[in-house]
Design a protein around this motif. Structure first.
Motif, mmCIF file in Angstrom:
data_model
loop_
_atom_site.group_PDB
_atom_site.id
_atom_site.type_symbol
_atom_site.label_atom_id
_atom_site.label_comp_id
_atom_site.label_asym_id
_atom_site.label_seq_id
_atom_site.Cartn_x
_atom_site.Cartn_y
_atom_site.Cartn_z
ATOM 1 N N ALA A 49 29.853 -34.330 53.890
ATOM 2 C CA ALA A 49 30.054 -35.756 53.493
ATOM 3 C C ALA A 49 29.309 -36.033 52.111
ATOM 4 O O ALA A 49 30.105 -36.691 51.275
ATOM 5 N N ARG A 50 28.272 -36.065 52.067
ATOM 6 C CA ARG A 50 27.642 -36.355 50.546
ATOM 7 C C ARG A 50 28.236 -35.633 49.576
ATOM 8 O O ARG A 50 28.571 -36.345 48.740
ATOM 9 N N GLU A 51 28.407 -34.216 49.664
ATOM 10 C CA GLU A 51 29.012 -33.588 48.493
ATOM 11 C C GLU A 51 30.553 -33.915 48.513
ATOM 12 O O GLU A 51 30.921 -34.225 47.197
ATOM 13 N N MET A 52 31.163 -34.286 49.423
ATOM 14 C CA MET A 52 32.866 -34.767 48.984
ATOM 15 C C MET A 52 32.681 -36.081 48.423
ATOM 16 O O MET A 52 33.625 -36.465 47.438
ATOM 17 N N LEU A 53 31.727 -36.963 48.721
ATOM 18 C CA LEU A 53 31.601 -38.331 48.205
ATOM 19 C C LEU A 53 31.088 -38.520 46.853
ATOM 20 O O LEU A 53 31.582 -39.186 46.099
ATOM 21 N N ARG A 54 30.238 -37.560 46.490
ATOM 22 C CA ARG A 54 29.502 -37.667 45.405
ATOM 23 C C ARG A 54 30.656 -37.607 44.117
ATOM 24 O O ARG A 54 30.606 -38.370 43.163
ATOM 25 N N LYS A 55 31.523 -36.734 44.312
ATOM 26 C CA LYS A 55 32.757 -36.708 43.210
ATOM 27 C C LYS A 55 33.501 -37.890 43.180
ATOM 28 O O LYS A 55 33.789 -38.379 42.167
ATOM 29 N N GLN A 56 33.618 -38.446 44.368
ATOM 30 C CA GLN A 56 34.508 -39.661 44.291
ATOM 31 C C GLN A 56 33.834 -41.027 43.502
ATOM 32 O O GLN A 56 34.291 -41.762 42.903
ATOM 33 N N PHE A 57 32.303 -41.060 43.869
ATOM 34 C CA PHE A 57 31.391 -42.166 43.182
ATOM 35 C C PHE A 57 31.861 -41.952 41.726
ATOM 36 O O PHE A 57 31.759 -43.159 41.225
ATOM 37 N N VAL A 58 31.617 -40.757 41.303
ATOM 38 C CA VAL A 58 31.729 -40.691 39.792
ATOM 39 C C VAL A 58 33.154 -40.866 39.270
ATOM 40 O O VAL A 58 33.361 -41.661 38.277
ATOM 41 N N ALA A 59 33.964 -40.587 40.137
ATOM 42 C CA ALA A 59 35.540 -40.743 39.315
ATOM 43 C C ALA A 59 36.121 -42.064 39.555
ATOM 44 O O ALA A 59 37.038 -42.357 38.853
ATOM 45 N N ALA A 60 35.659 -43.021 40.429
ATOM 46 C CA ALA A 60 36.248 -44.185 40.801
ATOM 47 C C ALA A 60 36.067 -45.238 39.581
ATOM 48 O O ALA A 60 34.876 -45.188 39.016
ATOM 49 N N ASP A 61 37.110 -45.666 39.254
ATOM 50 C CA ASP A 61 37.427 -46.808 38.562
ATOM 51 C C ASP A 61 36.825 -48.245 39.012
ATOM 52 O O ASP A 61 36.300 -48.866 38.101
ATOM 53 N N LEU B 82 25.632 -46.910 45.301
ATOM 54 C CA LEU B 82 26.409 -46.358 44.560
ATOM 55 C C LEU B 82 27.997 -46.872 44.142
ATOM 56 O O LEU B 82 28.527 -46.960 43.329
ATOM 57 N N THR B 83 28.364 -47.349 45.212
ATOM 58 C CA THR B 83 29.795 -47.902 44.911
ATOM 59 C C THR B 83 29.567 -49.251 43.972
ATOM 60 O O THR B 83 30.608 -49.475 43.313
ATOM 61 N N GLN B 84 28.734 -50.009 43.952
ATOM 62 C CA GLN B 84 28.705 -51.104 43.182
ATOM 63 C C GLN B 84 28.059 -50.923 41.789
ATOM 64 O O GLN B 84 28.393 -51.653 40.833
ATOM 65 N N THR B 85 27.274 -49.799 41.729
ATOM 66 C CA THR B 85 26.917 -49.730 39.950
ATOM 67 C C THR B 85 27.474 -48.781 39.362
ATOM 68 O O THR B 85 27.459 -48.986 38.213
ATOM 69 N N LEU B 86 27.958 -47.696 40.049
ATOM 70 C CA LEU B 86 28.719 -46.597 38.992
ATOM 71 C C LEU B 86 30.144 -47.067 38.387
ATOM 72 O O LEU B 86 30.242 -46.729 37.235
ATOM 73 N N PRO B 87 31.007 -47.623 38.980
ATOM 74 C CA PRO B 87 32.167 -47.921 38.546
ATOM 75 C C PRO B 87 32.151 -49.254 37.355
ATOM 76 O O PRO B 87 31.060 -49.758 37.667
ATOM 77 N N LYS B 88 33.152 -48.990 36.689
ATOM 78 C CA LYS B 88 32.862 -50.160 35.517
ATOM 79 C C LYS B 88 33.255 -51.718 36.171
ATOM 80 O O LYS B 88 32.817 -52.677 35.542
ATOM 81 N N THR B 89 33.991 -51.780 37.386
ATOM 82 C CA THR B 89 34.371 -52.938 38.006
ATOM 83 C C THR B 89 33.852 -53.082 39.192
ATOM 84 O O THR B 89 33.994 -52.131 39.977
ATOM 85 N N HIS B 90 33.010 -54.334 39.525
ATOM 86 C CA HIS B 90 32.566 -54.304 41.032
ATOM 87 C C HIS B 90 33.241 -55.548 41.717
ATOM 88 O O HIS B 90 33.284 -56.526 40.878
#
Ligand code: SF4
Lengths: 467, 255
Positions: free
Chosen positions: A186-198, A225-233
């Protein structure tokens, strides 16, 4: 989300026969209540804190407008934006608009029951934005096209086997039943998503008026990670979550984890106070708080106001024997268990959710454990009153009740009525002392014998003796 | 002339009246042993809980007024059920604060007691003498436990009976699934709850199940019988009053 509460009875029957679900519910029963009891035993002032929390919540609800306005002022001062949304639809649209303004294709999501309440995922998807759940439980549910059955442990209705199957199907990897391997996957799958999310969307456990902050309490760190990585929270939350100060927040945090999972404290308690400031290393560029009302302000000033004290700890469902028997999805909407039986009729209408407040023995266990002392049985009875008033309860129940109370309101007739019933039951039971079958009493005799009266009624015998 | 003994009005409860009069007779016996004059007002029927819990406020209030009047003038109102006495304690909620009935309901509430809690205050335990001997287990009925705080009282009373050996069951405080009309409105869920209860009762190795509420006892006894479990069931006052001639709840009549 579609409201399936009118099918509560059929769903319950199916749930009771679902061996897999029953196994999962057994794990819940063996886990949370014992852990809560141990945590409470380690904190002698726990009950005192509950009183304080109840009183503080009552105070907040009396001044809800003031604290919410203070919260908005401070969010704005921090560079964020508050969006006031009266209905679920307002909230959905507001969130979609923010996503569109960012040209967002995917959004990551932390666990949020309010987002379930407003049916956010389906809506975003229908409008071309892909939501990705990052809480492990929610992630599993999303893979399965499933919905939460519990407000804290959303996938509690699933067994390890269910999770292994879902991962195997969707991740296209060799099947494993090892929780550590599944977690890693699950971690591996999600990691990509965290970085890609707008855009990252989270809920909030509390909104702090004095600082304009929001806080999430999680055990996985996915929210960070959900709230710090994307440009918009975007924080999506509801109006009753506001507390005056950080100090007040800590009172609730002490109660929340202990009541929920029996932890002293949740692992990650993450405060968000606006967008990244000049010089900050990280953080979003935009910070939005979507404040959802969705029927809550209508509860203020009514008997149901007490329900707005709820801090979503889940203790009431963890300890509820009905929830423990049928699981959360049987309730047919977002909020299950005793708190759901009070909230759901408010949000989807008593005409749709009338079976829920009736599906309680009023054993009172929920009220006994509720950290903010919400009188849940009393509030469920409130809905039964409304249902009866509006002639929504089934005709059989209403006529049966009227027939019975006709006698109960006339003592002499009542004695005759009781005497006749007593005589018939004894006659039917004969020497056996009990009945295995009784017309019109199948609800009872399908599952258990009916003990027969041991003799004439007490009133008959008493009168004979004292004549 | 001896000072008159204080008067207790017995709230029979409709289930004791209809299904198990011995429970009311045992209550009378114990209250007299404790030094009270016991009377049974004829204007009582049911406490009104079926109406109250079904949202029928009008009938609940009418029954409440009738009960309040029936028990006017008694120093105490005592009944063998935590659930029904709990209902009497709800009466003030049925009337607006400025309704004269509200005050009368509050007064009734102050005088209304469940039997084991009343006896634990007023009966010299030395006076209890019972012939029962064996292992028993005790189910804490929800309303008594959570609305009236009844937990220690029946156990203390039983501890004065040398033959009684109490074996606590797992989850003694978990609802048995009766819940008044709940058990017929949601029979499948109720069945699961009473099945769990039956398993926990059986696991104690007790020969007799005791409790303070006939609704729950009828439910559990009916389940034990249906499952062919040999544990018998009685209301706790039957043991305390040593009134054991009647067969246990739902058991075959003796020849
Ligand atoms: S009603 Fe009480 S126990 Fe249930 S979730 Fe809310 S705060 Fe927790």
């Amino acid at each position: 989300m579609e409201v399936r509460s009118p099918e509560f009875k059929q769903a319950a029957r199916i749930a009771l026969q679902d061996a897999n679900l029953q196994q999962a519910l057994g794990n819940l029963k063996a886990g949370f209540p014992g852990k809560r009891a141990a945590a409470v035993a380690r904190l002698p002032e726990f009950d005192q804190l509950r009183d304080q929390a109840r009183d503080l919540k009552n105070h907040i609800l009396e001044h809800l407008d003031l604290y919410l306005e203070e919260f908005e002022r401070n969010v704005t001062a921090n560079g964020g934006t508050v969006h006031w949304c009266r209905s679920a639809d307002d909230a959905r649209r507001t969130i979609l608009d923010i996503c569109r303004a960012q040209g967002a294709k995917t959004v990551t999501k932390g666990k949020s029951m309010v987002s379930e309440e407003i049916g956010l995922n389906d809506y975003l998807e229908a409008h071309g934005v892909t939501p990705v759940e990052t809480d492990l439980g929610e992630y599993i549910l999303q893979l399965r096209g499933d919905h939460p059955s519990h407000i804290v442990a959303p996938a509690i209705h699933l067994t390890l086997n269910d999770v292994a199957t879902a991962f195997h199907e969707h991740h296209k990897r060799p099947r494993s039943d090892d929780p550590a391997v599944l977690m890693q996957e699950a971690r591996e799958m999600l990691r990509k998503q965290f970085v890609a999310a707008d855009v990252g969307i989270t809920g909030a456990n509390f909104l702090i008026a004095e600082t304009g902050s929001t806080i999430i309490c999680t055990n996985e760190g996915n929210g960070d990670l959900t709230q710090t990585l994307p440009k918009t929270h975007i924080v999506v939350s509801s109006i009753e979550k506001v507390v005056p100060t950080l100090e007040d927040m800590t009172l609730f945090l002490r109660l929340l984890a202990r009541s929920a999972t029996g932890q002293e404290f949740t692992v990650y308690n993450t405060l968000s106070s606006g967008p990244r400031r000049p010089g900050d290393q990280d953080g979003p560029e935009q910070f939005h708080v979507v404040l959802v009302d969705n029927g809550r302000s209508d509860m203020v000033g009514t008997e149901l106001q007490e329900m707005l004290r709820c801090i979503r700890c889940s203790a009431c469902m963890n300890h509820c024997p009905v929830y423990g028997a049928v699981g959360g999805q049987t309730y047919g909407w977002v909020y299950p268990g005793p708190m759901g039986s009070v909230l759901t009729p408010q949000m989807v209408g008593i005409e749709n959710a009338g079976l829920l407040p009736n599906a309680s023995t009023f054993c009172g266990k929920c009220e006994e454990v509720c950290p903010v002392r919400i009188p849940l049985p009393k509030l469920m009875r409130h809905w039964r009153d409304r249902e009866f008033e509006q002639h929504l309860s089934p005709a059989g129940v209403r006529y049966g009740l009227k027939f019975w109370s006709f006698f109960a309101r006339r003592p002499a007739l009542y004695r005759w009525f009781a005497g006749s019933g007593n005589w018939v039951l004894r006659l039917l039971a004969g020497k056996k002392g009990r009945l295995g079958k009784l017309p019109l009493a199948g609800g009872w005799t399908d599952h258990r014998d009916l003990p027969a009266p041991s003799g004439k009624t007490f009133m008959q015998q008493w009168e004979a003796r004292n004549r | 002339m001896a000072t008159p003994r204080p008067r207790v009005g017995l709230f029979v409860t409709c289930l004791a009246d209809m299904f198990r009069p011995e429970v009311a007779f045992a209550s009378v016996k114990l209250l007299e042993l404790a030094g009270f004059d016991v009377e049974v007002p004829r204007r009582q029927t049911c406490c009104g809980q079926p109406a109250f819990n079904s949202g029928d406020r009008e009938d609940s209030a009418a029954i409440a007024r009738q009960t309040i009047e029936a028990f006017d003038g008694f120093e105490y109102v005592v009944g063998p059920s935590g659930s029904c006495i709990g209902m009497l304690h709800h009466y003030p909620e049925l009337f607006a604060d400025n309704d004269p009935w509200h005050q009368r309901a509050v007064q009734l509430k102050a005088r209304a007691f469940e039997i084991t809690s009343f006896l634990s205050e007023h009966l010299d335990p030395q006076r209890l003498s019972g012939s029962f001997s064996g292992k028993v287990t005790y189910h804490d009925s929800c309303s008594g436990l959570r609305e009236l705080g009844i937990k220690r009282q029946p156990r203390e009373l039983l501890s004065n009976m040398p033959g009684v050996q109490l074996c606590e069951m797992e989850e003694a405080e978990t609802c048995c699934g009766f819940g008044g009309t709940f058990c017929v409105k949601y029979p499948d869920i109720s069945n699961r709850m009473v099945s769990n209860k039956s398993d926990n009762i059986r696991a104690t190795g007790a020969e007799l199940l005791l409790g303070g509420d006939l609704g729950c006892l009828l439910n559990m006894a009916g389940k034990l019988k249906r499952d062919g479990v040999s544990v018998e069931a009685r209301h706790v006052v039957e043991v305390l009053a040593d009134m054991l001639d009647t067969p246990p709840i739902g058991a075959e009549k003796r020849a």
